[in-house]
Enzyme design. Structure first.
Site, PDB file in Angstrom:
ATOM      1  N   ARG A  95       0.869  -1.199   0.000  1.00 16.45           N
ATOM      2  CA  ARG A  95       0.000   0.000   0.000  1.00 16.45           C
ATOM      3  C   ARG A  95       0.895   1.235   0.000  1.00 16.45           C
ATOM      4  O   ARG A  95       1.829   1.314   0.808  1.00 16.45           O
ATOM      5  CB  ARG A  95      -0.940   0.014   1.224  1.00 16.45           C
ATOM      6  CG  ARG A  95      -2.035  -1.046   1.151  1.00 16.45           C
ATOM      7  CD  ARG A  95      -3.115  -0.792   2.195  1.00 16.45           C
ATOM      8  NE  ARG A  95      -4.017   0.279   1.817  1.00 16.45           N
ATOM      9  CZ  ARG A  95      -4.929   0.804   2.636  1.00 16.45           C
ATOM     10  NH1 ARG A  95      -5.052   0.358   3.879  1.00 16.45           N
ATOM     11  NH2 ARG A  95      -5.722   1.785   2.238  1.00 16.45           N
ATOM     12  N   GLN A 208     -15.294   2.633   6.700  1.00 21.37           N
ATOM     13  CA  GLN A 208     -14.548   2.393   7.946  1.00 21.37           C
ATOM     14  C   GLN A 208     -15.157   3.138   9.137  1.00 21.37           C
ATOM     15  O   GLN A 208     -15.022   2.710  10.273  1.00 21.37           O
ATOM     16  CB  GLN A 208     -13.076   2.831   7.795  1.00 21.37           C
ATOM     17  CG  GLN A 208     -12.236   1.960   6.891  1.00 21.37           C
ATOM     18  CD  GLN A 208     -12.172   2.510   5.493  1.00 21.37           C
ATOM     19  OE1 GLN A 208     -13.137   3.085   4.999  1.00 21.37           O
ATOM     20  NE2 GLN A 208     -11.042   2.343   4.831  1.00 21.37           N
ATOM     21  N   ASP A 249      -2.451   9.330   7.458  1.00 22.29           N
ATOM     22  CA  ASP A 249      -1.661   8.219   6.907  1.00 22.29           C
ATOM     23  C   ASP A 249      -0.244   8.671   6.585  1.00 22.29           C
ATOM     24  O   ASP A 249       0.682   7.862   6.546  1.00 22.29           O
ATOM     25  CB  ASP A 249      -2.336   7.666   5.656  1.00 22.29           C
ATOM     26  CG  ASP A 249      -3.653   7.020   6.050  1.00 22.29           C
ATOM     27  OD1 ASP A 249      -4.647   7.753   6.162  1.00 22.29           O
ATOM     28  OD2 ASP A 249      -3.650   5.805   6.308  1.00 22.29           O
ATOM     29  N   LYS A 260      -7.845   9.645   4.883  1.00 18.41           N
ATOM     30  CA  LYS A 260      -8.882   9.000   4.062  1.00 18.41           C
ATOM     31  C   LYS A 260      -9.636  10.015   3.214  1.00 18.41           C
ATOM     32  O   LYS A 260      -9.954  11.113   3.687  1.00 18.41           O
ATOM     33  CB  LYS A 260      -9.840   8.232   4.988  1.00 18.41           C
ATOM     34  CG  LYS A 260     -10.936   7.445   4.321  1.00 18.41           C
ATOM     35  CD  LYS A 260     -10.467   6.495   3.251  1.00 18.41           C
ATOM     36  CE  LYS A 260      -9.473   5.465   3.732  1.00 18.41           C
ATOM     37  NZ  LYS A 260      -8.823   4.725   2.628  1.00 18.41           N
TER      38      LYS A 260
END
Ligand code: MRU
Length: 364
Positions: A95, A208, A249, A260
């Site tokens: 990722r 999520q 992130d 996100k």
């Protein structure tokens, strides 16, 4: 934190079997609780890529254990450090956005370099992964303590009235090992008896927020309401949000925040309505080498079917159904970057700081 009153971490070494790592398979929450064993490098790679585990700090810790699992299969060879580097490159390709992945891989490579023997390298890798796990737990606890005072201040200003917090995605304990980043101040404030309520963005396409954040807040008895992703702006205009806390992130050295997809729009709405917009993150999420996050942070693009289809619980099982015309295509950008100018402050394990180069540099 707890699931059905039992305490869990998101990842652990299997009891009496140090070559097996166990994780909670988050693809099935909140509907089913499943624990999965990781036994090989490939298992760890797939767990990250297919999002059995997700969230920047947990991706990092899983990658650290993945390095260890990969090294268990290494034979004695001349170029052992080169082989370890290859394992790291493989894991890093799972990722692209969460920088904790690179952080963890580099940490294991660095620590294992100093010993020559493969068996020693393996035990150093396991020890380092365990230490990273413990450190991320402590980091989240400290983020909680540092963020708690911000919530306390608002609670006092509201004379004890409910503090309304909006969060996006899942930057909770399920994205970390324990406590979470954005949720850590919330859990600590709740424990202290501060009245609060959380607006939980559903966070399409994988939901999520609706699935994971709502689940963990519910398990801890915290009052929360799930909202469709586009609702936050309205709530802010109506005075129904006191502060926003999100995770990250990857945050660049100038304070731009990747999180996100949809986070940026919440930051714009918060800015327009004079509502504090905080980003909670450990230092392992800061990319000190990156000078301009908006331009440089790689944005993951995922399978279009995550947008075209949706999971739901029906007839005692998870069903995946199409929600768009059969032949329409979809785009699935996983993250966006909020420019530093819209970030009120960063909440880190080392304290609360402004999202700018000078203040971030001092955290090192
Ligand atoms: O795609 P995901 O579920 O890995 O994305 C997670 C997020 O964007 C979180 O908000 C972020 O990792 C912060 S986690 C503490």
């Amino acid at each position: 934190m707890q699931i059905n009153k039992k305490y869990y971490h998101t990842i652990w070494v299997k009891e009496n079997s140090s070559s097996v790592i166990e994780i909670i398979d988050q693809r099935y929450l909140p509907f089913e609780f499943r624990v999965v064993e990781l036994k090989t490098l490939k298992d760890a790679f797939v767990a990250i890529k297919e999002m059995l585990v997700r969230g920047a700090p947990l991706i990092g810790v899983t990658a650290a254990y993945g390095m260890y699992l990969g090294m268990l299969d290494l034979k004695k060879s001349e170029n052992i450090d080169q082989e370890i580097r290859k394992i790291g490159d493989y894991l890093e390709s799972s990722r692209p956005t969460a920088v904790n992945l690179r952080y963890a891989v580099e940490l294991i490579i660095e620590k294992t370099k100093s010993v020559k023997d493969i068996n020693q390298k393996i035990s150093v890798a396991l020890q380092t992964a365990n230490e990273l796990k413990e450190k991320e737990i402590e980091n989240c606890r400290l983020i909680g303590e540092n963020g708690l005072s911000l919530i306390e201040k608002i609670s006092k200003a509201k004379k004890g009235d409910t503090v309304n917090i909006l969060t996006h995605c899942n930057a909770g304990w399920l994205a970390c090992v324990d406590y979470g980043t954005a949720t850590a101040p919330i859990y600590l404030a709740h424990k202290k008896g501060i009245k609060l309520h959380v607006w939980v963005d559903e966070t399409r396409p994988r939901n999520q927020g609706a699935r994971l954040t709502a689940f963990e807040l519910g398990q801890e008895g915290i009052d929360h309401t799930i909202i469709a992703d586009n609702t936050g702006g309205l709530l802010m205009q109506k005075g129904m949000v006191d502060l926003v806390i999100v995770g990250s992130d990857r945050t660049s050295a100038n304070g731009d925040v990747a999180n996100k997809i949809g986070t940026y729009l919440k930051a714009l709405a918060a800015h327009d309505n004079n509502i504090p917009f905080y980003v909670a993150l450990p230092l392992s999420t800061i990319d000190f080498n990156m000078t301009d996050g908006v331009k440089q942070i790689p944005i993951e693009q995922r399978d279009e079917n995550e947008v075209r289809f949706i999971d739901g619980w029906l007839d005692n099982k998870i069903n995946n159904v199409r929600i768009v015309p059969e032949n329409s295509k979809a785009a699935n950008y996983g993250f966006d970057v909020t420019p530093a100018k819209y970030v009120t402050a960063l909440i880190t394990e080392k304290g609360v700081c402004k999202a700018n180069k000078q203040d971030i540099e001092k955290l090192k």
